[in-house]
Scaffold this motif. Structure first.
Motif, PDB file in Angstrom:
ATOM      1  N   ARG A   1      62.098  -0.798  51.988  1.00 59.21           N
ATOM      2  CA  ARG A   1      62.120  -2.127  53.048  1.00 59.21           C
ATOM      3  C   ARG A   1      62.734  -3.050  53.075  1.00 59.21           C
ATOM      4  O   ARG A   1      62.883  -3.749  51.639  1.00 59.21           O
ATOM      5  N   LEU A   2      63.551  -3.799  53.855  1.00 57.42           N
ATOM      6  CA  LEU A   2      64.648  -5.030  53.872  1.00 57.42           C
ATOM      7  C   LEU A   2      63.741  -5.685  54.323  1.00 57.42           C
ATOM      8  O   LEU A   2      63.264  -5.961  55.650  1.00 57.42           O
ATOM      9  N   TYR A   3      63.792  -7.091  53.955  1.00 56.93           N
ATOM     10  CA  TYR A   3      62.944  -8.599  54.607  1.00 56.93           C
ATOM     11  C   TYR A   3      64.096  -9.590  55.047  1.00 56.93           C
ATOM     12  O   TYR A   3      65.074  -9.845  54.213  1.00 56.93           O
TER      13      TYR A   3
ATOM     14  N   HIS B   1      66.986 -16.205  53.586  1.00 57.60           N
ATOM     15  CA  HIS B   1      66.812 -15.279  52.715  1.00 57.60           C
ATOM     16  C   HIS B   1      66.421 -13.925  53.189  1.00 57.60           C
ATOM     17  O   HIS B   1      65.557 -13.797  53.378  1.00 57.60           O
ATOM     18  N   THR B   2      66.979 -13.179  51.938  1.00 60.04           N
ATOM     19  CA  THR B   2      66.944 -11.584  52.150  1.00 60.04           C
ATOM     20  C   THR B   2      65.834 -11.569  50.915  1.00 60.04           C
ATOM     21  O   THR B   2      66.478 -12.289  49.411  1.00 60.04           O
ATOM     22  N   THR B   3      65.061 -10.317  51.377  1.00 59.20           N
ATOM     23  CA  THR B   3      64.728  -9.427  49.384  1.00 59.20           C
ATOM     24  C   THR B   3      64.453  -7.894  49.818  1.00 59.20           C
ATOM     25  O   THR B   3      64.123  -7.885  51.598  1.00 59.20           O
ATOM     26  N   SER B   4      64.193  -7.273  49.351  1.00 57.40           N
ATOM     27  CA  SER B   4      63.639  -5.985  49.512  1.00 57.40           C
ATOM     28  C   SER B   4      62.715  -5.553  48.773  1.00 57.40           C
ATOM     29  O   SER B   4      63.417  -5.824  46.750  1.00 57.40           O
TER      30      SER B   4
ATOM     31  N   PHE C   1      74.156  17.400  63.833  1.00 61.81           N
ATOM     32  CA  PHE C   1      73.776  16.425  63.390  1.00 61.81           C
ATOM     33  C   PHE C   1      72.830  16.136  63.151  1.00 61.81           C
ATOM     34  O   PHE C   1      72.016  14.336  63.669  1.00 61.81           O
ATOM     35  N   THR C   2      71.765  17.288  63.470  1.00 60.19           N
ATOM     36  CA  THR C   2      70.328  16.639  63.665  1.00 60.19           C
ATOM     37  C   THR C   2      70.121  16.186  62.334  1.00 60.19           C
ATOM     38  O   THR C   2      69.079  16.258  62.305  1.00 60.19           O
ATOM     39  N   MET C   3      70.724  16.958  61.216  1.00 58.44           N
ATOM     40  CA  MET C   3      70.227  16.205  59.914  1.00 58.44           C
ATOM     41  C   MET C   3      71.630  15.717  59.437  1.00 58.44           C
ATOM     42  O   MET C   3      72.608  15.194  59.480  1.00 58.44           O
ATOM     43  N   ARG C   4      70.558  14.663  58.270  1.00 59.22           N
ATOM     44  CA  ARG C   4      71.005  13.537  58.030  1.00 59.22           C
ATOM     45  C   ARG C   4      72.953  14.279  56.510  1.00 59.22           C
ATOM     46  O   ARG C   4      72.804  14.717  56.527  1.00 59.22           O
ATOM     47  N   PRO C   5      73.227  13.540  56.704  1.00 62.52           N
ATOM     48  CA  PRO C   5      74.943  13.435  55.933  1.00 62.52           C
ATOM     49  C   PRO C   5      74.014  14.199  54.497  1.00 62.52           C
ATOM     50  O   PRO C   5      73.163  14.208  53.917  1.00 62.52           O
ATOM     51  N   ALA C   6      74.371  15.033  53.833  1.00 65.06           N
ATOM     52  CA  ALA C   6      74.535  15.082  52.217  1.00 65.06           C
ATOM     53  C   ALA C   6      73.241  16.549  52.521  1.00 65.06           C
ATOM     54  O   ALA C   6      72.144  15.498  51.466  1.00 65.06           O
ATOM     55  N   PHE C   7      72.490  16.687  53.516  1.00 64.82           N
ATOM     56  CA  PHE C   7      71.399  17.149  53.375  1.00 64.82           C
ATOM     57  C   PHE C   7      71.166  18.075  52.821  1.00 64.82           C
ATOM     58  O   PHE C   7      71.683  18.657  51.614  1.00 64.82           O
ATOM     59  N   ALA C   8      70.496  17.956  51.866  1.00 66.01           N
ATOM     60  CA  ALA C   8      69.379  18.772  50.248  1.00 66.01           C
ATOM     61  C   ALA C   8      69.028  18.265  49.706  1.00 66.01           C
ATOM     62  O   ALA C   8      69.924  18.969  48.096  1.00 66.01           O
ATOM     63  N   GLY C   9      70.642  17.117  49.362  1.00 60.07           N
ATOM     64  CA  GLY C   9      71.504  16.339  48.604  1.00 60.07           C
ATOM     65  C   GLY C   9      70.699  14.893  47.999  1.00 60.07           C
ATOM     66  O   GLY C   9      69.951  14.404  47.661  1.00 60.07           O
ATOM     67  N   PRO C  10      71.810  14.601  47.572  1.00 53.22           N
ATOM     68  CA  PRO C  10      71.286  12.774  47.334  1.00 53.22           C
ATOM     69  C   PRO C  10      71.057  12.053  48.343  1.00 53.22           C
ATOM     70  O   PRO C  10      71.569  12.587  49.278  1.00 53.22           O
ATOM     71  N   ALA C  11      70.673  11.227  47.967  1.00 52.78           N
ATOM     72  CA  ALA C  11      69.539   9.592  49.344  1.00 52.78           C
ATOM     73  C   ALA C  11      71.169   9.729  49.703  1.00 52.78           C
ATOM     74  O   ALA C  11      72.465   9.274  48.910  1.00 52.78           O
ATOM     75  N   VAL C  12      71.265   9.285  50.910  1.00 52.11           N
ATOM     76  CA  VAL C  12      72.292   8.666  52.182  1.00 52.11           C
ATOM     77  C   VAL C  12      72.497   7.090  51.702  1.00 52.11           C
ATOM     78  O   VAL C  12      71.211   6.666  52.474  1.00 52.11           O
ATOM     79  N   PRO C  13      73.136   6.285  51.347  1.00 54.37           N
ATOM     80  CA  PRO C  13      72.942   4.975  50.656  1.00 54.37           C
ATOM     81  C   PRO C  13      73.482   4.203  52.756  1.00 54.37           C
ATOM     82  O   PRO C  13      74.967   5.192  52.800  1.00 54.37           O
ATOM     83  N   VAL C  14      72.724   4.043  52.744  1.00 54.48           N
ATOM     84  CA  VAL C  14      73.076   3.057  54.481  1.00 54.48           C
ATOM     85  C   VAL C  14      73.190   0.979  53.940  1.00 54.48           C
ATOM     86  O   VAL C  14      71.862   0.906  53.821  1.00 54.48           O
ATOM     87  N   GLY C  15      74.095   0.846  53.895  1.00 51.04           N
ATOM     88  CA  GLY C  15      74.193  -0.658  53.935  1.00 51.04           C
ATOM     89  C   GLY C  15      73.891  -1.589  54.636  1.00 51.04           C
ATOM     90  O   GLY C  15      74.199  -0.779  56.006  1.00 51.04           O
ATOM     91  N   VAL C  16      73.427  -2.491  55.392  1.00 53.86           N
ATOM     92  CA  VAL C  16      72.589  -3.300  56.368  1.00 53.86           C
ATOM     93  C   VAL C  16      73.634  -4.835  56.286  1.00 53.86           C
ATOM     94  O   VAL C  16      73.253  -5.789  55.031  1.00 53.86           O
ATOM     95  N   ASP C  17      73.600  -5.450  57.172  1.00 47.82           N
ATOM     96  CA  ASP C  17      73.994  -6.654  57.425  1.00 47.82           C
ATOM     97  C   ASP C  17      73.745  -7.362  58.717  1.00 47.82           C
ATOM     98  O   ASP C  17      73.352  -6.345  59.884  1.00 47.82           O
ATOM     99  N   VAL C  18      73.017  -7.731  58.684  1.00 53.13           N
ATOM    100  CA  VAL C  18      72.525  -8.715  60.032  1.00 53.13           C
ATOM    101  C   VAL C  18      73.176 -10.074  60.421  1.00 53.13           C
ATOM    102  O   VAL C  18      72.973 -10.848  59.120  1.00 53.13           O
ATOM    103  N   GLN C  19      73.279 -10.695  61.854  1.00 54.16           N
ATOM    104  CA  GLN C  19      74.167 -11.679  61.677  1.00 54.16           C
ATOM    105  C   GLN C  19      73.037 -12.077  63.340  1.00 54.16           C
ATOM    106  O   GLN C  19      72.665 -11.825  64.333  1.00 54.16           O
ATOM    107  N   VAL C  20      72.319 -13.597  62.981  1.00 53.72           N
ATOM    108  CA  VAL C  20      71.517 -13.577  63.271  1.00 53.72           C
ATOM    109  C   VAL C  20      71.927 -14.503  64.690  1.00 53.72           C
ATOM    110  O   VAL C  20      72.484 -15.828  64.672  1.00 53.72           O
TER     111      VAL C  20
ATOM    112  N   TYR D   1      69.507  -0.633  51.515  1.00 51.92           N
ATOM    113  CA  TYR D   1      69.961  -1.651  51.252  1.00 51.92           C
ATOM    114  C   TYR D   1      70.782  -3.127  52.005  1.00 51.92           C
ATOM    115  O   TYR D   1      71.431  -2.447  52.917  1.00 51.92           O
ATOM    116  N   TRP D   2      70.456  -4.058  51.301  1.00 53.22           N
ATOM    117  CA  TRP D   2      71.328  -4.877  51.528  1.00 53.22           C
ATOM    118  C   TRP D   2      72.879  -4.648  51.190  1.00 53.22           C
ATOM    119  O   TRP D   2      73.192  -4.512  50.238  1.00 53.22           O
ATOM    120  N   LYS D   3      73.851  -5.298  52.253  1.00 58.28           N
ATOM    121  CA  LYS D   3      75.137  -4.749  52.149  1.00 58.28           C
ATOM    122  C   LYS D   3      76.007  -5.663  50.570  1.00 58.28           C
ATOM    123  O   LYS D   3      76.828  -4.933  50.133  1.00 58.28           O
TER     124      LYS D   3
END
Length: 466
Positions: free
Chosen positions: A248-250, A232-235, A64-83, A207-209
């Motif tokens: 980068r997410l804003y 509001h959010t931007t990226s 698990f020191t390597m990311r999922p699908a290592f040497a493959g496509p980029a791993v999509p990671v969705g993000v959401d925030v509750q202030v 990315y923003w989920k």
């Protein structure tokens, strides 16, 4: 004999029945405690204590020191925030402090596990060190920490198909570039930026989920000096020359400052000091201690107000809106003191002319003894020069002896000298009369010009900045 046998059989049956009743009672109690097998809840094998999470997730079987699908496509990671809260805004340090729940969503097939009911497994922060998680950090942050009371506020939820929810509660202090040119009538826009530290956009797609819905806030969030207008959010992509491009997410939010506090603490006191300086226009000009002390008090008070405002502000190199108002008010106060200085000087000059007027009266008495206004005949002889003769034009010449001419000569010269002094004193007396009239007029005009100019300045100021 038959009766005896029947009695023995009866006792045997009674004893056997007595032993069976406690067993039946225990059996009924056990059935009541655990329920009948017909209504017993079906247990998921992922929830039983016999299966360890490490074995179920096969943590030791993968790197698990390597990311999922290592040497493959980029791993999509969705993000959401509750202030959760916006704790503070600091103008001096130009930063803000925010507490939020940061959640990440991604899929790691290495964490998939069999489940008959498709139920998820929830873990605390101890599993974070054993699996791969996104390395998201806050750009331009000064301080940040994960809450750890009573334990680390970290939660990981793993689904059977390998989807992972990673949530943590963070407090972050981040920089905010503020423009104080309109302070305190300003609106500030601050940004909290999130980015992967190690993985470029080729390895991790942040990315923003759910778009703008990925950011939620508590309706009870409030600040003492600001009104939160909008979140509001931007990226976008951020480029570093040495490492490459990163997602980068804003999180953007606008803050409008409450003006009422500054009206009470700054604008109203400054206005009152300016109005107080006008009181000296109605005080007699001869009351020097009263007018001087009033002027000095208003000037020092304005200096204190200006110093107090600047003490709570950063040392910026441009003029703020509050600086314009305070310094114009300071100029009005200073001009009221300067106005009295002019009046006092003119009054002193007038007092000097009064003394000279009294001396003129005495001179006029001597001048009348010469009887020049009535006698038009003067004795002239060859001893007088041509300019003296021209100065006495209009006087008739009478024949007199040489001794009388010598006596009259000195007398005439003294009378001409006194006449010249009397004429000069008369001109200065008229000038002094105009001066005394101007000292009263200056105060009279100041009572109208100063308030009118200050009202005109306020109209322009509030129209421009509001």
């Amino acid at each position: 004999m038959s009766l005896f046998v029947k009695a023995v059989l009866f006792l045997l049956c009674a004893s056997v029945c007595g032993k069976m009743k406690p067993n039946l009672r225990r059996t009924s109690v056990q059935h009541h405690k655990h329920g009948t097998p017909l209504f017993k809840k079906m247990l998921d094998e992922t929830k039983t204590h016999q299966v360890k999470s490490d074995h179920l997730l096969r943590v030791d079987d993968h790197d698990f020191t390597m990311r999922p699908a290592f040497a493959g496509p980029a791993v999509p990671v969705g993000v959401d925030v509750q202030v959760e809260s916006l704790d503070s805004i600091s103008e001096v340090d130009m930063d803000f402090t925010m507490t939020l729940y940061l959640r990440h969503y991604w899929k790691d097939e290495r964490l998939s596990f069999p489940s008959k009911t498709n139920k998820s497994m929830t873990f605390d922060g101890r599993l974070v060190k054993k699996i791969w998680v996104p390395d998201v950090f806050f750009v331009h942050s000064k301080r940040s920490f994960i809450h750890d009371t009573t334990t680390e506020n970290i939660m990981i939820r793993v689904y059977p198909d390998g989807h992972v929810l990673y949530s943590l509660r963070v407090t972050v202090t981040s920089a905010c570039n503020m423009d104080f040119s309109r302070f305190p009538l300003d609106t500030q826009t601050c940004t909290l930026e999130l980015e992967s530290y190690a993985y470029t956009d080729e390895d991790l797609m942040l990315y923003w989920k759910s778009g703008d819905e990925s950011l939620s806030t508590d309706d009870k969030i409030s600040l003492s000096q600001f009104l939160i207008q909008k979140f509001h959010t931007t990226s976008r992509l951020a480029f570093y020359s040495s490492t490459g491009w990163y997602n980068r997410l804003y999180i953007n939010f606008a803050l409008r400052r409450h003006i009422f506090f500054f009206l009470l603490q700054t604008y109203f006191p400054a206005t009152l000091m300016v109005m107080l300086s006008w009181v000296s226009f109605w005080i007699d000009r001869r009351a020097v201690p009263a007018r001087v002390s009033l002027g000095i008090t208003t000037v020092l008070t304005m200096s204190t107000i200006i110093t107090g405002v600047n003490a709570s502000m950063p040392r910026v190199s441009y003029i703020k809106a509050v600086d314009i108002y305070l310094w114009v008010s300071f100029v009005f106060v200073f001009l009221s003191v300067l106005e009295y200085a002019v009046i006092n000087y003119l009054t002193t000059v007038h007092d000097g002319t009064d003394r000279k007027s009294k001396e003129k009266v005495n001179t006029q008495l001597i001048f009348n003894t010469c009887d020049i206004s009535h006698a038009r005949t003067m004795i002239l002889d060859e001893a007088y020069s041509k300019p003296d003769t021209n100065g006495l034009a209009g006087y008739t010449q009478a024949p007199v002896s040489s001794e009388e001419a010598a006596d009259k000569q000195d007398h005439m010269v003294m009378c001409l000298s006194l006449a010249n002094e009397a004429t000069g004193a008369k001109k200065k007396t008229l000038r002094g009369f105009r001066i005394i009239q101007n000292t009263h007029v200056i105060d009279a005009y100041s009572r109208m010009i100063f308030p009118g100019a200050f009202i005109f300045f306020n109209l322009i100021y509030w129209c421009v900045y509001c």
